[in-house]
Design a protein around this motif. Structure first.
Motif, short mmCIF file in Angstrom:
data_model
loop_
_atom_site.label_atom_id
_atom_site.label_comp_id
_atom_site.label_asym_id
_atom_site.label_seq_id
_atom_site.Cartn_x
_atom_site.Cartn_y
_atom_site.Cartn_z
N GLU A 124 0.81 -1.21 0.00
CA GLU A 124 0.00 0.00 0.00
C GLU A 124 0.85 1.27 0.00
OE1 GLU A 124 -2.58 -1.56 3.31
OE2 GLU A 124 -4.08 -0.53 2.09
N VAL A 125 2.03 1.22 0.60
CA VAL A 125 2.95 2.34 0.59
C VAL A 125 4.32 1.82 0.16
CG1 VAL A 125 4.06 4.16 1.93
CG2 VAL A 125 1.69 3.52 2.42
N GLU A 126 4.88 2.40 -0.90
CA GLU A 126 6.18 1.97 -1.42
C GLU A 126 7.21 3.06 -1.18
OE1 GLU A 126 5.07 -1.73 -3.73
OE2 GLU A 126 6.90 -0.93 -2.83
N GLN A 127 8.39 2.64 -0.72
CA GLN A 127 9.45 3.61 -0.43
C GLN A 127 10.78 2.96 -0.75
OE1 GLN A 127 9.51 4.92 3.68
NE2 GLN A 127 10.94 6.58 3.25
N ASP A 128 11.62 3.66 -1.48
CA ASP A 128 12.96 3.17 -1.81
C ASP A 128 13.80 3.17 -0.53
OD1 ASP A 128 15.39 4.00 -4.40
OD2 ASP A 128 15.56 2.72 -2.64
N PRO A 129 14.34 2.00 -0.14
CA PRO A 129 15.07 1.93 1.14
C PRO A 129 16.46 2.56 1.12
CG PRO A 129 15.09 -0.19 0.06
CD PRO A 129 14.22 0.69 -0.77
N GLY A 130 16.93 2.97 -0.07
CA GLY A 130 18.28 3.54 -0.15
C GLY A 130 19.34 2.46 0.02
N PRO A 131 20.48 2.74 0.67
CA PRO A 131 20.75 3.96 1.44
C PRO A 131 21.07 5.16 0.55
CG PRO A 131 22.67 2.54 1.48
CD PRO A 131 21.60 1.79 0.73
N LEU A 132 20.92 6.35 1.12
CA LEU A 132 21.17 7.61 0.44
C LEU A 132 22.25 8.35 1.22
CD1 LEU A 132 20.18 9.61 -1.75
CD2 LEU A 132 18.50 10.44 -0.10
N SER A 133 23.31 8.74 0.52
CA SER A 133 24.42 9.44 1.15
C SER A 133 24.63 10.77 0.46
CB SER A 133 25.70 8.59 1.08
OG SER A 133 26.76 9.23 1.74
N VAL A 134 24.66 11.87 1.22
CA VAL A 134 24.81 13.21 0.65
C VAL A 134 25.83 13.99 1.47
CG1 VAL A 134 22.41 13.22 -0.17
CG2 VAL A 134 22.97 14.26 2.04
N PRO A 135 26.46 15.02 0.87
CA PRO A 135 27.36 15.87 1.65
C PRO A 135 26.58 16.88 2.47
CG PRO A 135 27.31 16.59 -0.62
CD PRO A 135 26.46 15.37 -0.55
N GLU A 136 27.16 17.33 3.55
CA GLU A 136 26.55 18.35 4.39
C GLU A 136 26.19 19.58 3.56
OE1 GLU A 136 28.98 19.35 7.71
OE2 GLU A 136 27.61 20.88 8.48
N GLY A 137 24.98 20.12 3.80
CA GLY A 137 24.53 21.30 3.07
C GLY A 137 23.70 20.98 1.83
N ALA A 138 23.66 19.73 1.42
CA ALA A 138 22.90 19.35 0.22
C ALA A 138 21.40 19.41 0.50
CB ALA A 138 23.30 17.95 -0.23
N ILE A 139 20.64 19.50 -0.59
CA ILE A 139 19.17 19.35 -0.50
C ILE A 139 18.85 17.87 -0.70
CG2 ILE A 139 16.95 19.89 -1.55
CD1 ILE A 139 18.15 22.57 -2.43
N VAL A 140 18.07 17.33 0.23
CA VAL A 140 17.70 15.92 0.17
C VAL A 140 16.24 15.80 -0.26
CG1 VAL A 140 17.40 13.80 1.53
CG2 VAL A 140 19.34 15.33 2.01
N SER A 141 15.98 14.85 -1.15
CA SER A 141 14.61 14.57 -1.59
C SER A 141 14.29 13.11 -1.29
CB SER A 141 14.50 14.84 -3.10
OG SER A 141 13.24 14.41 -3.58
N LEU A 142 13.26 12.89 -0.50
CA LEU A 142 12.81 11.54 -0.15
C LEU A 142 11.39 11.37 -0.66
CD1 LEU A 142 14.04 11.70 3.55
CD2 LEU A 142 15.16 10.49 1.68
N ASN A 143 11.08 10.18 -1.20
CA ASN A 143 9.80 10.01 -1.89
C ASN A 143 9.13 8.69 -1.56
OD1 ASN A 143 10.33 12.39 -3.74
ND2 ASN A 143 12.07 11.07 -4.22
N CYS A 144 7.79 8.71 -1.65
CA CYS A 144 6.99 7.50 -1.49
C CYS A 144 5.82 7.56 -2.46
CB CYS A 144 6.41 7.40 -0.08
SG CYS A 144 7.63 7.10 1.20
#
Lengths: 110, 115
Positions: A3-23
């Motif tokens: 019923e709810v799908e979400q990519d488990p990642g992992p997601l690694s970004v540098p400090e200060g980046a904009i992060v986008s998480l989706n479902c």
């Protein structure tokens, strides 16, 4: 199909980046959507709570719901190492029990 | 207390033993939920109480699982004849009123390991 799908990642970004998480979700009857943050060996902590479509902003966090495409997003601006955690999207059935995605593990590197 | 409190934080049991997990919700919260979280997964609903009434137990995986909230505050989740597949984190959440639009506040869970 879950019923709810979400990519488990992992997601690694540098400090200060904009992060986008989706479902994505499957049932158009769902009305309320949440984002929870979960640190290791801790319970989920409510970050954002939205009703129906639109945007909601709280500090560095913005939650977005697009009911036409059944798509929910969380944006984190100016990401910090302290944002490193697992982020869980969720919706709720009419009687109140939550339906969660698998969670996306985020790591923000200094 | 200030938040949802769960005990014990960690529990190790041998296969076949019975276990009891406790949840102290936020004072005055009407609704109480139990969830099971397997490693690398999101929490999954087990059961729901409104005050002392168990209104939904559709998520309990088998009749070995039993939950109660006799006085409408503290709740206990009991698992009889534990199996290895019961190993998970058991989370309790409470909300101030009934209904689907009330934010739920979670405890830090009980991490159950069945040997």
């Amino acid at each position: 199909q879950k019923e709810v799908e979400q990519d488990p990642g992992p997601l690694s970004v540098p400090e200060g980046a904009i992060v986008s998480l989706n479902c994505t979700y499957s049932n158009s009857a769902f009305q309320y959507f949440m984002w929870y943050r979960q640190y290791s060996r801790k319970g989920p902590e409510l970050l954002m709570y939205t009703y129906s479509s639109g945007n909601k902003e709280d500090g560095r966090f913005t939650a977005q719901v697009d009911k036409s495409s059944k798509y929910i997003s969380l944006f984190i601006r100016d990401s910090q190492p302290s944002d490193s955690a697992t982020y869980l999207c969720a919706t709720v059935r009419s009687q109140g029990n939550l339906i969660f995605g698998k969670g996306t593990k985020l790591s923000v590197k200094p | 207390g200030a938040g949802v409190s769960q005990s014990p934080r960690y529990k190790v049991a041998k296969r076949g033993q019975d276990v009891a997990l406790r949840c102290d919700p936020i004072s005055g919260h009407v609704s109480l939920f139990w969830y099971q979280q397997a490693l690398g997964q999101g929490p999954e609903f087990l059961t729901y109480f409104q005050n002392e009434a168990q209104l939904d137990k559709s998520g309990l995986p088998s009749d070995r699982f039993f939950a109660e909230r006799p006085e409408g505050s503290v709740s206990t989740l009991k698992i009889q004849r534990t199996q290895q597949e019961d190993s998970a984190v058991y989370l309790c959440a409470s909300s101030s009123r009934e209904g689907g639009n009330q934010p739920q506040h979670f405890g830090d869970g009980t991490r159950l390991s069945i040997l």
